[in-house]
Design a protein around this motif. Structure first.
Motif, PDB file in Angstrom:
ATOM      1  N   UNK A  64      53.690  37.668  26.811  1.00 47.36           N
ATOM      2  CA  UNK A  64      53.112  36.353  27.016  1.00 47.36           C
ATOM      3  C   UNK A  64      51.640  36.355  26.638  1.00 47.36           C
ATOM      4  N   UNK A  65      51.163  35.221  26.126  1.00 46.77           N
ATOM      5  CA  UNK A  65      49.756  35.047  25.804  1.00 46.77           C
ATOM      6  C   UNK A  65      49.010  34.701  27.089  1.00 46.77           C
ATOM      7  N   UNK A  66      47.981  35.467  27.420  1.00 45.88           N
ATOM      8  CA  UNK A  66      47.221  35.244  28.650  1.00 45.88           C
ATOM      9  C   UNK A  66      45.743  35.189  28.320  1.00 45.88           C
ATOM     10  N   UNK A  67      44.975  34.586  29.213  1.00 46.40           N
ATOM     11  CA  UNK A  67      43.526  34.552  29.069  1.00 46.40           C
ATOM     12  C   UNK A  67      42.947  35.880  29.521  1.00 46.40           C
ATOM     13  N   UNK A  68      41.961  36.398  28.799  1.00 50.04           N
ATOM     14  CA  UNK A  68      41.404  37.710  29.106  1.00 50.04           C
ATOM     15  C   UNK A  68      40.834  37.772  30.513  1.00 50.04           C
ATOM     16  N   UNK A  69      40.240  36.666  30.988  1.00 45.15           N
ATOM     17  CA  UNK A  69      39.651  36.655  32.323  1.00 45.15           C
ATOM     18  C   UNK A  69      40.699  36.776  33.419  1.00 45.15           C
ATOM     19  N   UNK A  70      41.962  36.491  33.081  1.00 47.92           N
ATOM     20  CA  UNK A  70      43.010  36.553  34.090  1.00 47.92           C
ATOM     21  C   UNK A  70      43.798  37.845  34.077  1.00 47.92           C
ATOM     22  N   UNK A  71      43.390  38.810  33.240  1.00 49.20           N
ATOM     23  CA  UNK A  71      44.105  40.080  33.168  1.00 49.20           C
ATOM     24  C   UNK A  71      43.826  40.893  34.425  1.00 49.20           C
ATOM     25  N   UNK A  72      44.883  41.506  34.975  1.00 48.11           N
ATOM     26  CA  UNK A  72      44.759  42.314  36.194  1.00 48.11           C
ATOM     27  C   UNK A  72      43.928  43.557  35.894  1.00 48.11           C
ATOM     28  N   UNK A  73      42.893  43.774  36.686  1.00 44.59           N
ATOM     29  CA  UNK A  73      41.996  44.917  36.496  1.00 44.59           C
ATOM     30  C   UNK A  73      42.340  46.075  37.420  1.00 44.59           C
ATOM     31  N   UNK A  74      43.570  46.127  37.899  1.00 45.37           N
ATOM     32  CA  UNK A  74      43.989  47.217  38.774  1.00 45.37           C
ATOM     33  C   UNK A  74      43.842  48.547  38.047  1.00 45.37           C
ATOM     34  N   UNK A  75      43.325  49.534  38.740  1.00 47.18           N
ATOM     35  CA  UNK A  75      43.100  50.856  38.153  1.00 47.18           C
ATOM     36  C   UNK A  75      44.411  51.449  37.656  1.00 47.18           C
ATOM     37  N   UNK A  76      44.372  52.035  36.451  1.00 48.45           N
ATOM     38  CA  UNK A  76      45.560  52.662  35.889  1.00 48.45           C
ATOM     39  C   UNK A  76      45.960  53.857  36.765  1.00 48.45           C
TER      40      UNK A  76
END
Length: 459
Positions: A64-76
């Protein structure tokens, strides 16, 4: 039935063409194109088309196309290899779904390091070790000699990718180790194992499986005579991390350096020592590389280099001798020989010291390869010491970049380098003025210089 499609792949550089031709247009080599059948159900086809393996780990792929600001920043999520130095180079540990390529010269310790890692990880995780170069008894004998815990480690002696993937689907390992990728082959490809087509397609099939199953894939790769990884460059695009294990056969130390890492920095350095029970990590490399002779000798000087997130003190040695040849020799071990030639020209132009009639030999002790410019000033001062046959003080440490106009430029993390030198008992430092601290560590005299001439006067 539809006719099977085919392509022609260069065995030297990996470039592919729709029809055969005598010379590869990419690398200009002759008679290097081999035919590869492109079957529709070939394992790894989806992984090679469209760069499907560039998604990091399996959980990061999205349709899906998502906005970069909405990407989950959970630690890998990561887990340790059980070696702190190995974890440091990887950026903190192994990432599920990642593909790691470990290269090195024969005898460097690639199989030993991975076998130690596999045996330790097998005590808490499902690990499958696939060997294509050695028999199971040979691997078992090495594990017994290294006194490793062998309980729980699953072993497989196989070179067929189809069979290997079928076994992996059944076993569902959390860590899959392939030793080595050059021995693996796909039945649909006509070329011999180790060729460009086989290596590329085999790695693509394994990487696709790792992404889909969230398995850590660790591949062993051979190196060529010039020290680069054998096989095509396309491997570097498929994998997430490329590591190189280096070390001379006559040295007990091995250095692990990251050349590519999607989950961490690429300039980290891990240091290991080859002992009777395998590779042992060296947590304080400076103490090892500073084991100098008690007798003062000209041409020897300690410098501070920055590797990843820590400073390391290493000794640089220079030897100058009157040349009997019309073209004096310039030999550098551990540092770029072209940079050495440039520094000698700066020394003559702005330091007034002529070395055009001298053979110049330079060595960085311990097998360390210095890739940054902070070693410039130390190299020149070691050359001057050998040229004039005057030993430098043992308590002196030097770092700084030298410009073509003779200026001494500051380097990153200068304060931390000075503090590290003070911890190891050094009491005097010659550094660029831009790196001079407002308050020097206790017992440390810091001499700040702007020009090469000032550094020579400070000696």
């Amino acid at each position: 039935m539809a006719k099977a499609k085919s392509a022609f792949v260069c065995t030297e550089c990996g470039a592919d063409y729709s029809k055969w031709q005598g010379q590869c247009s990419n690398c200009r080599e002759w008679n290097t194109l081999s035919e590869v059948r492109l079957g529709g159900a070939r394992p790894g086809a989806a992984a090679t088309s469209g760069g499907g393996s560039r998604g990091g780990y399996a959980g990061a792929l999205s349709r899906e196309v998502v906005d970069l600001s909405g990407v989950d920043l959970t630690e890998v999520p990561r887990f340790s290899t059980t070696f702190e130095e190995f974890d440091r180079v990887l950026g903190g540990g192994l990432v599920p779904g990642s593909a790691v390529l470990l290269g090195g010269h024969p005898g460097a310790g690639k199989s030993t390091l991975l076998l130690q890692t596999a045996c330790r990880l097998a005590q808490s995780k499902r690990v499958l070790y696939v060997t294509g170069e050695e028999s199971l008894s040979q691997v078992a004998m090495r594990a017994h000699r290294l006194q490793l815990p062998t309980q729980g480690l699953k072993m497989l002696a196989e070179t067929s990718i189809e069979t290997l993937l079928a076994v992996s689907e059944r076993e569902r390992p959390e860590v899959l180790i392939i030793d080595s990728i050059q021995t693996m082959h796909l039945e649909d490809i006509g070329s011999a194992p180790g060729g460009v087509a086989q290596v590329r397609e085999s790695a693509a099939a394994l990487t696709r499986f790792a992404k889909q199953s969230n398995t850590v894939l660790m591949l062993v790769g051979h190196v060529t005579k010039d020290g680069s990884l054998a096989g095509p460059k396309v491997l570097e695009h498929m994998i997430d991390a490329s590591l190189l294990l280096e070390g001379d056969s006559d040295s007990r130390f091995r250095t692990l350096r990251g050349q590519k890492n999607r989950f961490g920095a690429i300039n980290e350095l891990g240091v290991f020592a080859m002992v009777e029970l395998g590779l042992k990590e060296v947590k304080n490399p400076s103490a090892i590389f500073l084991s100098r002779s008690e007798e003062l000798a000209s041409g020897s000087l300690v410098m501070v280099v920055w590797e990843g997130t820590r400073p390391i003190l290493v000794e640089v040695q220079a030897l100058l001798d009157e040349s009997a040849l019309g073209n004096p020799r310039r030999v550098a071990v551990g540092i770029d020989h072209n940079r050495l030639a440039m520094l000698l020209a700066v020394l003559h132009k702005h330091g007034g010291l002529f070395t055009g009639d001298q053979d110049v030999f330079l060595n960085v002790v311990g097998g360390v390869k210095v890739l940054e410019t902070s070693a410039d000033l130390a190299v020149l001062l070691a050359v001057v010491s050998s040229l004039q046959n005057r030993p430098l003080p043992r308590e002196l440490v030097v770092f700084g970049e030298v410009g073509l106009s003779g200026e001494i430029r500051p380097v990153p993390s200068g304060q931390e380098r000075i503090v590290e030198a003070a911890k190891h008992g050094f009491t005097r430092a010659i550094v660029p003025r831009g790196n001079a601290p407002k308050k020097a560590p206790a017992g440390m005299q810091v001499v700040a210089v702007d020009k090469l001439s000032e550094a020579l006067e400070a000696l």
